[in-house]
Design an enzyme around this catalytic site. Structure first.
Site, mmCIF file in Angstrom:
data_model
loop_
_atom_site.group_PDB
_atom_site.id
_atom_site.type_symbol
_atom_site.label_atom_id
_atom_site.label_comp_id
_atom_site.label_asym_id
_atom_site.label_seq_id
_atom_site.Cartn_x
_atom_site.Cartn_y
_atom_site.Cartn_z
ATOM 1 N N GLU A 140 14.247 35.571 70.368
ATOM 2 C CA GLU A 140 15.665 35.817 70.602
ATOM 3 C C GLU A 140 16.134 37.133 69.996
ATOM 4 O O GLU A 140 17.273 37.539 70.227
ATOM 5 C CB GLU A 140 16.492 34.670 70.011
ATOM 6 N N ASP A 142 15.287 27.403 70.590
ATOM 7 C CA ASP A 142 15.636 28.762 70.175
ATOM 8 C C ASP A 142 16.343 28.807 68.824
ATOM 9 O O ASP A 142 16.242 29.807 68.114
ATOM 10 C CB ASP A 142 16.531 29.419 71.235
ATOM 11 N N GLU A 144 18.634 24.943 72.724
ATOM 12 C CA GLU A 144 17.920 25.759 73.716
ATOM 13 C C GLU A 144 18.961 26.620 74.418
ATOM 14 O O GLU A 144 19.890 26.111 75.044
ATOM 15 C CB GLU A 144 17.188 24.874 74.717
ATOM 16 N N ARG A 145 18.812 27.939 74.300
ATOM 17 C CA ARG A 145 19.795 28.867 74.863
ATOM 18 C C ARG A 145 19.337 29.335 76.236
ATOM 19 O O ARG A 145 18.183 29.721 76.408
ATOM 20 C CB ARG A 145 19.952 30.052 73.911
ATOM 21 N N ASP A 167 14.611 31.802 66.572
ATOM 22 C CA ASP A 167 13.302 32.150 67.112
ATOM 23 C C ASP A 167 13.198 33.666 67.261
ATOM 24 O O ASP A 167 14.146 34.328 67.695
ATOM 25 C CB ASP A 167 13.111 31.462 68.472
#
Length: 595
Positions: free
Chosen positions: A331, A363, A394-395, A328
């Site tokens: 990021e 992400d 998902e981070r 993404d």
């Protein structure tokens, strides 16, 4: 009321400039710059206007510096011209005598009289011709029509909408998703993925079409349709396109005819041709055996080849696609850009092929991108099919996790990840070290939220220490997925079809796997898209403390709207029955009752 007497007679001529030579020289400089197309023409014009308003005579160029828009450059040019004038006409040559002013006044008055008189002879014809030529130039400038470049975004959108409108039973409009997928075949640039170093896609040209009154955008979700001007322009483009296709078809037919004409046969090549035919037949038999073994699973499902740009009803054979990590763009930009750029550098050091794009949920994720060969004569290769693998990450840093719990994003993100259509969601949690002690929530609360994410919500949670470990985990996952899917035939399925992720192991063993196209996945994960009553009711239920996504989904199975739930409460005979109305509903994998 008494009216003022009407004054008759000739108008008094306007007094000429007291510096006629300076005015003449500046006019020549302006005209010369105008012929060459230089922007200095506007500077000279401003100086001319200032000089005309100045009522006193000037002795040299330096004195003109007191005027507005007169700089050192213009004053120096005037002094050089003045010195040249003195050398040619003598040092006592007049530069602003009254006689010259009177002559100029007489000339101007004569010009005024000549303008009022009707032109006669050759002069009148020349004036008429000049006026006609000026009018033609102005008309050509005004009538210049906007035509999009061939194979551009605007060109593809206009043609797609026009051809869709010509189809029998057409709605007269198209939604964004279907318009992008169908217009992609007519465009060299991607409608969804921007080029490297740019944030614009082919879809950006739609705003230009709307400004030019060629396209209309209405309703929510958006509907796109052509105006009358757009319809006329699209009809012209379509006729040109069909004419080009006919010419190409005629050229091909002529080549085929010329290729089949009888010519001189070289009998010495018969043995070599027989050997080459034998080798080709053996190679074709081997390749056909490989294809039949790979398609043995797909023949029962009547699949089409992966030539459809929309990605619907197609498949990707092993060896004809690459596994690519999608990152993404959030990021990599904004916030602490140094830390975010470190992730990109680590992925580059590890040799990971990744693509930065906008993801509406998550992400990181992986796509299987079709290998497409470049087409001769085109700048960019055609856009291949992209299918999304079932893994999405998902981070979360600990400080980000703390903020998302406070403002409610944490629950919403988990709910959207569950509904995105991918069955393997992963939470990548980065520890902050000593920084976790300075957060607004205690560390025990954050740890409990992480455990609930894994145990209650069913997410896989991976803990890492810093950005380098995150990049290492993404690298390992990319290589693992490349090995996992290397022998799989990937089948495109629609998001609307029901899909059970437990059958994935059986399908990978059978060398086939059903996946969504990236365009459909990303469009279906839009955060603020138009929602149904059922989806709004689910969001409202999740705002109640203690109602998770599984509980809300279980309630929706029995009562899909607020009105249906209220009717059920009205039918209850007592308060205790109302309190126990939802207690019998089971939710989750363990089928526990809602308390």
């Amino acid at each position: 009321m008494p009216t003022d007497p009407v004054r008759l007679g000739r108008k008094r001529p306007v007094p000429s400039c007291p510096n006629p030579l300076f005015l003449q020289w500046l006019t020549e400089l302006r005209d010369h710059a105008k012929e060459k197309g230089l922007k200095t023409q506007y500077v000279y014009q401003k100086a001319i206007n200032s000089l005309k308003r100045y009522p006193l005579p000037l002795k040299n160029g330096k004195e003109a510096k007191i005027l507005q828009n007169f700089g050192d450059g213009i004053c120096k040019i005037l002094d050089e011209r003045l010195q040249k004038h003195y050398r040619e006409n003598g040092s006592d040559a007049p530069i602003h005598l009254a006689t010259s002013c009177q002559k100029s006044n007489m000339a101007s008055s004569k010009q005024m009289e000549e303008h009022h008189k009707e032109p006669s002879g050759n002069d009148g014809e020349l004036m008429k011709q000049r006026q006609k030529s000026v009018r033609k130039e102005e008309a050509t400038k005004k009538k210049r029509e906007y035509v999009p470049q061939k194979r551009s975004g605007g060109y593809a959108v206009l043609l797609t909408l026009y051809r869709h409108a010509q189809m029998p039973g057409s709605k007269g409009f198209m939604f964004r998703n279907e318009l992008q997928t169908e217009a992609q075949l007519l465009c060299d640039k991607s409608f969804t993925v921007p080029d490297l170093g740019s944030k614009y896609t082919a879809w950006s040209s739609v705003s230009t079409l709307i400004q030019k009154d060629l396209l209309v955008k209405t309703h929510s979700p958006a509907r796109y349709s052509l105006t009358e001007q757009g319809l006329a322009l699209a009809e012209k483009l379509d006729s040109k396109e069909s004419g080009m296709d006919k010419e190409q078809a005629e050229e091909k037919s002529e080549e085929e005819i010329s290729g089949h004409r009888p010519g001189v046969v070289d009998l010495t090549l018969e043995e070599e041709e027989d050997e080459e035919k034998g080798e080709k037949e053996s190679c074709s038999s081997k390749s056909s055996e490989r294809i039949t073994t790979a398609l043995s699973v797909n023949q029962a499902k009547n699949l089409a080849p992966a030539s459809d740009a929309t990605g619907k009803g197609c498949y990707l054979l092993p060896g004809f696609y690459d596994i690519v990590l999608c990152v993404d763009f959030i990021e990599t930009t904004g916030g602490s850009s140094g830390r975010k750029q470190e992730l990109v550098k680590e992925l580059q050091r590890n040799g990971v092929t990744f693509d930065i794009r906008k993801l509406n949920v998550g992400d990181f994720l992986w796509v299987a991108r079709e290998k497409v060969a470049p087409v001769p004569g085109q700048l960019r290769p055609p856009v291949g099919t992209e299918l999304v693998l079932d893994y999405i990450i998902e981070r979360k840093r600990m400080d980000d996790l703390c903020g998302s719990i406070i403002d409610g994003r944490f629950r919403e993100q988990k709910f959207r990840l569950k509904r995105c259509g991918l069955c393997k969601p992963i939470y990548l949690v980065e520890e902050c070290g000593s920084a976790a002690a300075h957060l607004s929530l205690p560390e025990s609360t954050l740890q409990q939220a992480i455990v609930n994410t894994q145990v209650v919500d069913g997410f896989f949670v991976k803990r890492v220490q810093d950005v380098k470990e995150s990049a290492a985990y993404l690298t390992i996952m990319t290589r693992y997925l490349q090995k996992l899917y290397q022998n799989c035939t990937l089948i495109c399925r629609s998001r609307e079809l029901e899909w059970d992720g437990e059958n994935e192991r059986e399908e990978t063993e059978n060398l086939s796997c059903s996946l969504m196209s990236f365009t459909e996945f990303n469009h279906g994960a839009i955060k603020n898209k138009c929602q149904t009553v059922r989806e709004v009711f689910a969001r409202q239920l999740m705002q109640i403390s203690g109602i998770s996504g599984d509980k809300a989904a279980a309630v929706l199975e029995h009562y899909s709207t607020v009105s249906s739930l209220l009717k059920a409460y009205d039918q209850c005979s007592s308060e205790t029955e109302k309190e126990k109305l939802l207690s019998s509903i089971k939710y989750g994998k363990l089928k526990s009752c809602i308390q």
